[in-house]
Write a protein that holds these residues in place. Structure first.
Motif, PDB file in Angstrom:
ATOM      1  N   MET A   1      70.053 115.571   9.212  1.00  0.00           N
ATOM      2  CA  MET A   1      71.147 116.215   8.480  1.00  0.00           C
ATOM      3  C   MET A   1      72.400 115.345   8.488  1.00  0.00           C
ATOM      4  O   MET A   1      73.085 115.198   7.471  1.00  0.00           O
ATOM      5  N   ILE A   2      72.712 114.755   9.625  1.00  0.00           N
ATOM      6  CA  ILE A   2      73.883 113.885   9.722  1.00  0.00           C
ATOM      7  C   ILE A   2      73.725 112.691   8.796  1.00  0.00           C
ATOM      8  O   ILE A   2      74.676 112.251   8.128  1.00  0.00           O
ATOM      9  N   THR A   3      72.532 112.166   8.720  1.00  0.00           N
ATOM     10  CA  THR A   3      72.283 111.003   7.845  1.00  0.00           C
ATOM     11  C   THR A   3      72.511 111.368   6.378  1.00  0.00           C
ATOM     12  O   THR A   3      73.130 110.623   5.612  1.00  0.00           O
ATOM     13  N   VAL A   4      72.014 112.563   5.982  1.00  0.00           N
ATOM     14  CA  VAL A   4      72.198 113.010   4.602  1.00  0.00           C
ATOM     15  C   VAL A   4      73.671 113.230   4.285  1.00  0.00           C
ATOM     16  O   VAL A   4      74.175 112.841   3.220  1.00  0.00           O
ATOM     17  N   LEU A   5      74.411 113.854   5.207  1.00  0.00           N
ATOM     18  CA  LEU A   5      75.845 114.071   4.986  1.00  0.00           C
ATOM     19  C   LEU A   5      76.598 112.758   4.868  1.00  0.00           C
ATOM     20  O   LEU A   5      77.493 112.611   4.027  1.00  0.00           O
ATOM     21  N   MET A   6      76.258 111.808   5.710  1.00  0.00           N
ATOM     22  CA  MET A   6      76.922 110.501   5.642  1.00  0.00           C
ATOM     23  C   MET A   6      76.664 109.841   4.292  1.00  0.00           C
ATOM     24  O   MET A   6      77.571 109.268   3.671  1.00  0.00           O
ATOM     25  N   ALA A   7      75.413 109.936   3.824  1.00  0.00           N
ATOM     26  CA  ALA A   7      75.090 109.345   2.520  1.00  0.00           C
ATOM     27  C   ALA A   7      75.878 110.029   1.403  1.00  0.00           C
ATOM     28  O   ALA A   7      76.362 109.377   0.467  1.00  0.00           O
ATOM     29  N   LEU A   8      76.011 111.381   1.517  1.00  0.00           N
ATOM     30  CA  LEU A   8      76.777 112.107   0.508  1.00  0.00           C
ATOM     31  C   LEU A   8      78.233 111.665   0.480  1.00  0.00           C
ATOM     32  O   LEU A   8      78.803 111.426  -0.592  1.00  0.00           O
ATOM     33  N   PHE A   9      78.851 111.542   1.649  1.00  0.00           N
ATOM     34  CA  PHE A   9      80.258 111.127   1.706  1.00  0.00           C
ATOM     35  C   PHE A   9      80.441 109.706   1.190  1.00  0.00           C
ATOM     36  O   PHE A   9      81.455 109.375   0.556  1.00  0.00           O
ATOM     37  N   ILE A  10      79.468 108.854   1.448  1.00  0.00           N
ATOM     38  CA  ILE A  10      79.553 107.477   0.937  1.00  0.00           C
ATOM     39  C   ILE A  10      79.521 107.476  -0.586  1.00  0.00           C
ATOM     40  O   ILE A  10      80.292 106.768  -1.253  1.00  0.00           O
ATOM     41  N   VAL A  11      78.626 108.302  -1.168  1.00  0.00           N
ATOM     42  CA  VAL A  11      78.534 108.382  -2.624  1.00  0.00           C
ATOM     43  C   VAL A  11      79.830 108.941  -3.220  1.00  0.00           C
ATOM     44  O   VAL A  11      80.364 108.428  -4.217  1.00  0.00           O
ATOM     45  N   LEU A  12      80.370 110.024  -2.611  1.00  0.00           N
ATOM     46  CA  LEU A  12      81.616 110.599  -3.114  1.00  0.00           C
ATOM     47  C   LEU A  12      82.761 109.596  -3.035  1.00  0.00           C
ATOM     48  O   LEU A  12      83.594 109.512  -3.946  1.00  0.00           O
ATOM     49  N   PHE A  13      82.834 108.861  -1.946  1.00  0.00           N
ATOM     50  CA  PHE A  13      83.892 107.865  -1.814  1.00  0.00           C
ATOM     51  C   PHE A  13      83.745 106.775  -2.854  1.00  0.00           C
ATOM     52  O   PHE A  13      84.729 106.297  -3.429  1.00  0.00           O
TER      53      PHE A  13
END
Length: 305
Positions: free
Chosen positions: A33-45
């Motif tokens: 879950m942490i990995t998915v959230l990190m990927a999401l924040f990277i995409v949003l940024f």
């Protein structure tokens, strides 16, 4: 058989040791879950960062697409391009002196004068929509013709001057105003003259298709006796006129209404002798069915006529 051998035999015979329970399995799901959230924040940024140079190039390209080879301004007036965010609202020049005042004479149906903001030219009759102006002229002519027809009928029956006509933004108003001709003081009983006036005007009023409002008024003198206040007196006067038009002159009941205003809408302010006479009245208002913007122009057009 030795004791050690028997023990080993029993273990082979079916006794099993319990497996070790893994209490840390939730860490796997948590790390996923942490990995998915990190990927999401990277995409949003990443998508929040705008390449300014590419943005300017896109803006210039789209702007050029709306222009021809003569390099004329963009089709979006007031901006250098389609994406620069500049306002496209034209600036206005505030009016100075009396040029920014609109009165009833300007044809807008306004009472008094109100300050307005104008652009290059003062407000004039040419600013009115030609179709609206044409409709207003037609309606004004129709009301004038109706007024002339009723006035001619009254004059032919010796009742010239008993009704005071005026045209406002509502339509044609027949004012039954005269000292003791229509109603005595503090009374709602119509005089014989009042009945004759209604009988002469009745055919014209019945023949038209507009709604008619019968509006009763009283002067500022307090009443006593039958009526508690001027509200009841003015309402009774309007009702008596309505009943005569319906019961005697054949006016359809669905086209006429009665209302009393007491002494709240005087023609002449104050308590002078003239005010006491003028304000003791009943108004027959032939309500125009024209749109509001058309009716607003009618009073000025009839005044000019």
């Amino acid at each position: 058989m030795s004791t050690a051998t028997a023990h080993r035999g029993r273990r082979r015979g079916g006794d099993h040791e319990e497996e070790h329970v893994n209490h840390e399995r939730w860490l796997v799901s948590y790390s996923d879950m942490i990995t998915v959230l990190m990927a999401l924040f990277i995409v949003l940024f990443a998508i929040s960062q705008v390449d300014q140079e590419k943005y300017v190039a896109l803006r210039d390209s789209l702007s050029a697409g709306f222009q021809d080879g003569t390099m004329k301004p963009s089709v979006l007036d007031g901006s250098a391009g389609t994406l620069d965010g500049a306002s496209i609202v034209p600036e206005t020049t505030p009016a100075t002196g009396t040029a920014g005042m609109v009165s009833a004479d300007s044809g807008l149906g306004m009472q008094g004068a109100q300050p307005v903001t104008q652009t290059a030219e003062p407000t004039s009759a040419t600013a009115v929509d030609p179709e609206v102006l044409a409709a207003a002229e037609k309606e004004a002519a129709r009301l004038e013709q109706m007024r002339a027809q009723i006035a001619a009928s009254l004059a032919a029956n010796g009742l010239d001057g008993t009704v005071r006509f005026r045209i406002d933004e509502r339509g044609l108003v027949l004012g039954l105003v005269a000292d003791d001709v229509f109603f005595a003081a503090a009374s709602a009983e119509m005089t014989p003259t009042a009945r004759r006036v209604l009988d002469v005007a009745g055919p014209t009023l019945v023949g038209i298709g507009e709604q008619i409002s019968v509006e009763g008024h009283a002067n500022v003198i307090p009443v006593a006796g039958r009526y508690p206040t001027n509200w009841e007196l003015s309402t009774d006067r309007a009702t008596q006129v309505l009943r005569h038009l319906v019961e005697t002159d054949g006016m359809p009941g669905g086209r006429i209404m009665a209302v009393g205003f007491g002494d709240t809408r005087p023609l002449v302010p104050g308590d002078s002798a003239d005010a006491l006479v003028q304000n003791r009245r009943v108004d027959l208002v032939i309500l125009s069915a024209a749109p509001e913007q058309v009716r607003a122009l009618v009073p000025a057009l009839t005044a000019k006529g």
